[in-house]
Scaffold this active site. Structure first.
Site, PDB file in Angstrom:
ATOM      1  N   GLY A 248     -44.357 -14.771 -22.834  1.00 52.30           N
ATOM      2  CA  GLY A 248     -44.522 -15.605 -24.022  1.00 52.30           C
ATOM      3  C   GLY A 248     -43.165 -16.043 -24.545  1.00 52.30           C
ATOM      4  N   GLY A 249     -42.650 -15.313 -25.526  1.00 49.44           N
ATOM      5  CA  GLY A 249     -41.407 -15.670 -26.216  1.00 49.44           C
ATOM      6  C   GLY A 249     -40.259 -16.077 -25.306  1.00 49.44           C
TER       7      GLY A 249
ATOM      8  CD  GLU B 161     -50.310 -11.005 -21.884  1.00 48.06           C
ATOM      9  OE1 GLU B 161     -49.197 -11.446 -21.663  1.00 48.06           O
ATOM     10  OE2 GLU B 161     -51.104 -11.539 -22.683  1.00 48.06           O
TER      11      GLU B 161
ATOM     12  N   GLY C 142     -45.202  -9.843 -28.397  1.00 45.76           N
ATOM     13  CA  GLY C 142     -44.401 -10.415 -29.478  1.00 45.76           C
ATOM     14  C   GLY C 142     -43.778  -9.406 -30.425  1.00 45.76           C
TER      15      GLY C 142
ATOM     16  CG  HIS D  82     -53.477 -14.492 -24.641  1.00 46.89           C
ATOM     17  ND1 HIS D  82     -53.165 -14.047 -25.897  1.00 46.89           N
ATOM     18  CD2 HIS D  82     -52.344 -14.380 -23.906  1.00 46.89           C
ATOM     19  CE1 HIS D  82     -51.889 -13.681 -25.921  1.00 46.89           C
ATOM     20  NE2 HIS D  82     -51.370 -13.870 -24.711  1.00 46.89           N
TER      21      HIS D  82
ATOM     22  CG  ASN E  81     -49.325 -18.043 -23.006  1.00 44.99           C
ATOM     23  OD1 ASN E  81     -49.499 -19.206 -23.395  1.00 44.99           O
ATOM     24  ND2 ASN E  81     -50.038 -17.026 -23.452  1.00 44.99           N
ATOM     25  CD1 TRP E  82     -43.896 -22.282 -22.087  1.00 41.15           C
ATOM     26  CD2 TRP E  82     -44.143 -24.484 -22.440  1.00 41.15           C
ATOM     27  NE1 TRP E  82     -43.030 -22.941 -21.249  1.00 41.15           N
ATOM     28  CE2 TRP E  82     -43.167 -24.292 -21.450  1.00 41.15           C
ATOM     29  CE3 TRP E  82     -44.464 -25.786 -22.813  1.00 41.15           C
ATOM     30  CZ2 TRP E  82     -42.501 -25.368 -20.832  1.00 41.15           C
ATOM     31  CZ3 TRP E  82     -43.809 -26.849 -22.204  1.00 41.15           C
ATOM     32  CH2 TRP E  82     -42.837 -26.638 -21.227  1.00 41.15           C
ATOM     33  CE  LYS E  83     -48.116 -15.806 -26.363  1.00 41.81           C
ATOM     34  NZ  LYS E  83     -48.024 -14.511 -27.006  1.00 41.81           N
TER      35      LYS E  83
ATOM     36  CD  GLU F 275     -51.044 -14.637 -28.873  1.00 43.89           C
ATOM     37  OE1 GLU F 275     -51.070 -15.769 -28.365  1.00 43.89           O
ATOM     38  OE2 GLU F 275     -50.057 -13.884 -28.803  1.00 43.89           O
TER      39      GLU F 275
ATOM     40  CB  SER G 292     -42.005  -7.282 -25.640  1.00 45.48           C
ATOM     41  OG  SER G 292     -42.602  -7.505 -26.902  1.00 45.48           O
TER      42      SER G 292
HETATM   43  P1  13P Z   1     -44.470 -12.147 -25.506  1.00 45.60           P
HETATM   44  O1  13P Z   1     -43.746 -12.265 -24.199  1.00 45.60           O
HETATM   45  O2  13P Z   1     -43.936 -13.074 -26.557  1.00 45.60           O
HETATM   46  O3  13P Z   1     -44.586 -10.739 -25.960  1.00 45.60           O
HETATM   47  O4  13P Z   1     -45.967 -12.670 -25.264  1.00 45.60           O
HETATM   48  C1  13P Z   1     -46.682 -12.166 -24.193  1.00 45.60           C
HETATM   49  C2  13P Z   1     -47.909 -12.945 -24.032  1.00 45.60           C
HETATM   50  O5  13P Z   1     -48.784 -12.915 -24.878  1.00 45.60           O
HETATM   51  C3  13P Z   1     -48.039 -13.780 -22.837  1.00 45.60           C
HETATM   52  O6  13P Z   1     -49.337 -14.216 -22.656  1.00 45.60           O
END
Ligand code: 13P
Length: 253
Positions: free
Chosen positions: A235-236, A168, A174, A96, A8-10, A98, A214
Site C-alpha cells: 500500500g503506502g 494481510e 498502514g 481487502h 495497491n494504490w487504494k 478495508e 506495512s
Molecule cells: P500498507 O502497505 O500501507 O500497510 O497497506 C497494505 C495493504 O493494505 C495493501 O493492500
C-alpha cells in the site's frame, strides 16, 4: 523464482497527473529488472490511461482493487469483470480488509466476486487476515480458515489454481507494525493446508501466497527469503516511486 509485487494504490493519487507521474516513474525504473512481475492496481478511473502503455512492457500488468459479480445490468456504481478485462486488467484484488470493514463486504459477496473473476479468466488476489482483537484472542487461525473456506465455496478444482492469496493482517496495514516473517511463514503453511484439504496436492503446491501490511524497503526481502512468500501486496510504499522501486529491485534476485 519470480516474485509478484502488487501495488495497491487504494484511493490515491488525487489527480490524473499524479497517477501518470507515478506510473511512468515505476515503468522507467523497472526497465532492466528481471525475475519480477509488477502489478499496478490504481483506482478504476485511471485504468484507461495505462491500458496502452502496459501492452509494450511484459513486466507490468494492470490490476483492479475491486469488482462486481454481475456482467451488466441495473447495479448503480458497480464495475463488472468484463469491463475490467476490456481495459487490459489481468488481476483483481478481492476482499481487502478495508472493503470488509468500511464497506461491510461479507464473505458471501466475496465468494460471488471470486467466482465471477475466475469465470472471466482474470486472476483474483484474495485478501485474508485477522484483526488486532482477533489476534489478541488467539483467533487468527480460525479467522483465516473461515474467510478462505467461505470464499472458496463452489470454486471447482480446475479454477482453484488461478487463485492468489494475500495474507494481510488488519493490524499491520498502514500502521508501521509489520508482521514478523516467522509468523507470516506459519500463516503461509496454514493457508496451504486449507487448500490441501479442499483440493488435490498439486493445487496447494502451485498456490501463490503474498504478504501485505506495512511492507517497506527495510523488511521486504525478509518476506521473500524467510517467510518464503511468492510476493508482496504493498500500500503506502507503492505510492512513493523510489521506495517501491527499491523493493522491486531487492526482490528481483
Ligand atoms: P500498507 O502497505 O500501507 O500497510 O497497506 C497494505 C495493504 O493494505 C495493501 O493492500
Amino acid at each position: 523464482m519470480k516474485s509478484l509485487i502488487v501495488a495497491n494504490w487504494k484511493c490515491n493519487p488525487e489527480t490524473p497527473k499524479g497517477a501518470k507521474l507515478l506510473f511512468n516513474t515505476v515503468k522507467r525504473g523497472i526497465k532492466n529488472i528481471k525475475n519480477v512481475e509488477v502489478v499496478i492496481c490504481p483506482p478504476f478511473v485511471y485504468l484507461p490511461f495505462f491500458q496502452k502503455k502496459i501492452k509494450k512492457i511484459e513486466k507490468i500488468k494492470l490490476g483492479a482493487q475491486d469488482v462486481f459479480w454481475k456482467e451488466k445490468g441495473a447495479f448503480t456504481g458497480e464495475i463488472s469483470p468484463l469491463m475490467l478485462k476490456d481495459l487490459g486488467v489481468k488481476y483483481v484484488i478481492i476482499g481487502h480488509s478495508e472493503r470488509r470493514q468500511i464497506l461491510k463486504e461479507t464473505d458471501e459477496m466475496i465468494n460471488k466476486k471470486l467466482r465471477a473473476v475466475l469465470f472471466t479468466k482474470l486472476r483474483p488476489i484474495l485478501c485474508v487476515g485477522e484483526t488486532e482483537m482477533e489476534k489478541r484472542k488467539e483467533q487468527g487461525l480460525r479467522v483465516l480458515n473461515s474467510q478462505i473456506s467461505r470464499a472458496l465455496e463452489g470454486v471447482p478444482e480446475k479454477e482453484a489454481d488461478k487463485i492468489i492469496l494475500a495474507y494481510e493482517p488488519v493490524w499491520a496495514i498502514g500502521t508501521g507494525a509489520a508482521c514478523e516473517p516467522n509468523s507470516v511463514l506459519e500463516k503461509k503453511l496454514l493457508l496451504q493446508r486449507i487448500f490441501r484439504k479442499r483440493y488435490s496436492p498439486n493445487i496447494s503446491k502451485k498456490l501463490k501466497i503474498l504478504y501485505g501490511g506495512s511492507v517497506t524497503p527495510e523488511n521486504a526481502l525478509s518476506y521473500i527469503k524467510e517467510a518464503k512468500t511468492n510476493g508482496l501486496l504493498i500500500g503506502g510504499s507503492s505510492l512513493k516511486a523510489k521506495e517501491f522501486l527499491e523493493i522491486v529491485k531487492m526482490v528481483s534476485i
